[in-house]
Design an enzyme around this catalytic site. Structure first.
Site: not given
Ligand code: BGC
Length: 261
Positions: A158, A145
């Site tokens: 995350y 990401s």
């Protein structure tokens, strides 16, 4: 199109929906053999299988939780028993939830780390082990990401999992380069997928995200899938240890646009 992908076997985790599903469809168009790992029945992998078959590829599904060693082993075994090999592993399954870090429970922390990071490690380990045993110069793609680089308040579990994904990818790339196994990551920005559906349904929240994207729009899953097939193909034969950001420029300090600073 990448002709060398025809007949190659690819396992994609978390392929019932979102980016995983888009990649499964694109590998299908490349006429690869696609193993769709999914988590929940509602994800409806059967429709994805039908579409892949319509476009000339082959596909099977296997339910499984990537954080479980046994489930990952079964995915690889099923790929091999059905299609005779494993050439490409895409560790895509990932989850996220928003919570201020001082309220984050250990349970939530463990849930996100075990799916996003431990699951990725297990997928890499099992795929690389198979490739080494069978002399396959395969390709591994880890779905990271922009948050392997950009800190993200309220998503510390995350962001930590994606920061881990970066060095996991780079370390394995270095370790297995002599064997011809390439390990790369893709770092998507804000993409129009179910993980973001709630956020993007709110126009104000969506606008706030678009402001962070120099190209000025939310990305499409197909734009990520296009990079995954390229990275897996022989066109990227000399590329390893890369994180390919597919983010409309989000990692390039959008606050500095228009000569600010
Ligand atoms: C997350 C999205 C988020 C994007 C940009 C991705 O990794 O999954 O929810 O919109 O990063 O912040």
């Amino acid at each position: 199109m990448y002709p060398d992908l025809q007949g190659k076997t690819v396992v994609i985790t978390g392929a019932g929906t979102g980016l995983g599903q888009a990649m499964a469809l694109r590998f299908g168009q490349e006429k690869a053999n696609v193993v769709i790992n999914y988590f929940k029945e509602e994800e409806n992998p059967d429709d994805t299988i039908k579409e892949i078959e319509r476009s000339g590829g082959k596909a099977i599904k296997i339910q499984g939780d990537v954080s479980k060693e046994e489930d990952i082993k079964q995915m690889i075994q099923k790929a091999v028993s059905e299609f005779g090999s494993l050439d490409i592993m895409v560790n895509n399954a990932g989850i996220e939830n928003e919570v201020p870090s001082d309220e984050l429970t250990l349970e939530d922390w463990n849930r996100v780390i075990s799916t996003n990071l431990t699951g990725m490690f297990l997928g890499c380990r099992e795929a690389i082990d198979y490739m080494l045993d069978h002399g396959i110069k395969g390709s591994v793609i880890n779905m990271s990401s922009v948050h392997q680089q950009i800190p993200w308040p309220h998503f510390v579990h995350y962001a930590a999992s994606k920061g881990g994904a970066k060095l996991l990818t780079e370390t394995l790339a270095l370790e297995y380069a002599p064997k011809g196994i390439r390990v790369n990551a893709i770092g998507p920005g804000a993409i129009d997928t179910p993980i973001n559906a709630e956020k993007f349904a709110d126009e104000k929240l969506k606008e706030g995200v678009v402001e962070l994207i120099p190209m000025g729009y939310i990305g499409k899953p197909e734009e990520v899938a296009a990079c995954a097939v390229w990275l897996s193909s022989s066109e990227a034969s000399y590329v390893t240890g890369l994180t390919l950001y597919v983010d409309g420029g989000m990692t390039k300090y959008p606050g500095f646009q228009a000569g600010k600073g």
